[in-house]
Every structure is written in C-alpha cells, then in structure tokens.
Write an enzyme that holds these catalytic residues in place. Structure first.
Site, mmCIF file in Angstrom:
data_model
loop_
_atom_site.group_PDB
_atom_site.id
_atom_site.type_symbol
_atom_site.label_atom_id
_atom_site.label_comp_id
_atom_site.label_asym_id
_atom_site.label_seq_id
_atom_site.Cartn_x
_atom_site.Cartn_y
_atom_site.Cartn_z
ATOM 1 C CG ASP A 120 -10.448 -0.109 5.048
ATOM 2 O OD1 ASP A 120 -10.157 -0.632 3.959
ATOM 3 O OD2 ASP A 120 -9.758 -0.228 6.081
ATOM 4 C CE LYS A 155 -3.869 -2.102 2.389
ATOM 5 N NZ LYS A 155 -4.293 -2.580 3.689
ATOM 6 C CD GLN A 199 -3.873 -4.480 6.672
ATOM 7 O OE1 GLN A 199 -3.934 -3.450 6.020
ATOM 8 N NE2 GLN A 199 -4.141 -5.662 6.148
#
Ligand code: GUN
Length: 293
Positions: free
Chosen positions: A119, A52, A96
């Site tokens: 997200d 990422k 995460q």
C-alpha cells in the site's frame, strides 16, 4: 483520440504486463504472493477484498485472505502481521482500511515490514517517497501517474493542482507530481479562491470525496483531469456512482478526463498487483519489473 481516458483498458494492459512478469518468475520457481487482512464486516471492504483476491489469482500470484471478526484485539492483529512479515512466501501485505474504531490503524500499518507494504502507507515508505528515494508507492496515486504519463509524456514544468490532502491519495500524489518536476499546489476544503486555483491547473487531480464538487468552469480548457472520487448518490430514484468532478460539464473543456466509474478505480487494484510483483522481485534480488506499456 477521445478525450476520455479509459482506465479499464489501461488497467487491463497493466495487469497483462504484471501477469507476464509473474510468468517470467515462474521459470525461476518464484511465485509472488499477496496477503490481504480484513477485520470486521464492512460490505464495501468485503467487495474490494474479494476483487483483489480474484485479480491476484488471475495474474498467477498466490493470494491469501485473512478475515478476522470485528471484535479482534489489536494484539491479535499485530501477531498476524508479524507472522506474515516472517513468511517468505508472502511478498505483499495489505491490511484493509478502515479498521474498527478500537484499533490504532497507524500502529498496525507501521508494524508491516516496509518491504512488504504494497500500500505504501508505512511511515518509512512515506519518507522515502517524500525524499525521492526508491519506495513502495501508494496504489491509487501510482495509477493516476501512469495514466498521466501515458497521455502527456513528460510532465515537467506543468502546473498540477491536487484537490484533497489525504495521506492515501492527496499527499502522495503531490509528491509523485513533484518528482515529475511539476509545479504542485495542494488545495483543500479551506483553500481560498478554489475555483481560480483549479483554473490554473494543466493537471487537475480531484480527491476530496464530494460528489461533483468541481464544475466544468473550474477547468482550464485543454487541461488533463483525473477524478479519484467514487461517491454513491441517489438520483432519479436510483443509486449512481459519480466522481468529485461534474463529468458532463468538465468533459466539454478538458483535454482529457477520467470517467467515474471506469477511470482511476480499475487502476488501483492493477497497481496493487504491480507493487506485489515489484516487492517479490526486490525480495529475490532481481531488478524492478518494467510495467509501463
Ligand atoms: N480501503 C480503501 N482503499 C484502500 C486501499 O487502497 N488500501 C487499504 N489498505 N485499504 C483501503
């Protein structure tokens, strides 16, 4: 046209459009920024987070990685989230998952500023998506939808079956397909006559996390198959990545199918970058970027 959907090439195109959008903002002195928070030392998560960071910087965005030890307390993590919420250089925040077991993941996700929730997991974004309002859309389902629209154009009236009911993929995928006016069925491990249900699908999305669970004879001839599964298996003495769909048999009947690897996977990070750019544009009172090729 091949019936194999090349997610790698598709993601490359999307990342290129994101990079162009970022370059356009640079002229106004705006740099989109993404902060990723990783708690603990899960090796798979470390690989994701590293990738990422690399792709964020390649797109011309600012990238921050916050690595915290596994024994970090919930209050300390929440304090970091608050700090990132308040930082105007940070447009996107990703914590995460999975978090260590002693943490309340829902509380942490819901502490993220919904406008920075790239997200799309915050309860407010879930509600906005479910009611057809402008929201942050979870990256993996968004990637699936972009590939489906590219292949099929208008999706309205098609029968879509989503196998899997997770909050991260199955449920938001079903909401997105409903938003496209598909007739949507969510199937799962308790569904009766799963084979028959799958055979009714013009669009079949597999997101269950069980290697090769869906064989070719569950696929309607000509259907579009999106395989979200990434399962590591041992076969013939080596480790392989396979999807939730038995690719070889399904590819013989499907009109189009995503392979594993090289299908949905590359789209997830590309959509994360797209969401970060979108969040940055919204924070600056600019229209959402055009990201469809
Ligand atoms: N862990 C695996 N995939 C994801 C993802 O898309 N977002 C977050 N936050 N964690 C993940």
């Amino acid at each position: 046209m091949s019936n194999i959907i090349d997610g790698k090439a598709f993601a490359l195109g999307l990342r290129g459009r994101v990079a162009s959008g970022v370059a356009g903002l640079a002229a106004r002195g705006i740099v989109p920024g993404l902060a990723v928070v990783l708690v603990g030392e899960d090796p798979a998560s470390e690989v994701y987070v590293r990738n990422k960071g690399i792709q964020t910087r390649e797109a011309g965005m600012a990238s921050w990685e916050h690595k915290l030890p596994a024994e970090t307390g919930q209050a300390e993590l929440l304090a970091l989230v608050e700090k990132l919420n308040a930082d105007p250089a940070v447009h996107g925040i990703l914590v995460q998952l999975p978090l260590p077991a002693h943490m309340d993941a829902e509380a942490v996700i819901n502490a993220i500023d919904p406008a920075k929730d790239v997200d799309g997991f915050h309860i407010l974004n879930v509600g906005l998506l479910g009611t057809g309002q402008k929201s942050m859309v979870p990256c993996t389902p968004l990637g699936c939808l972009l590939m489906l629209r590219d292949r099929l154009g208008d999706l309205s009236g098609l029968n879509a079956v989503v196998v899997g009911r997770s909050n991260i993929v199955g449920k938001p995928m079903a909401q997105l397909l409903l938003g496209e006016s598909c007739t949507v069925t969510i199937a799962h491990s308790r569904t009766k006559n799963l084979a028959e249900v799958c055979r009714s699908a013009d669009i079949l999305v597999a997101a269950v996390g069980r290697p090769r669970m869906i064989p070719g004879d569950w696929v309607k001839p000509g259907a579009t198959v999106i395989d979200v599964g990434i399962n590591r298996i041992e076969e013939d003495g080596r480790t392989r990545l396979v999807g939730d769909v038995d690719f070889d048999s399904a590819a013989r009947v499907a009109g189009a199918i995503t392979p594993v690897p090289g299908g949905v996977g590359p789209m997830t990070i590309a959509c994360l970058l797209a969401n970060t750019l979108t969040a940055c544009c919204r924070a600056n009172g600019l229209p959402d970027p055009e990201l469809v090729g």
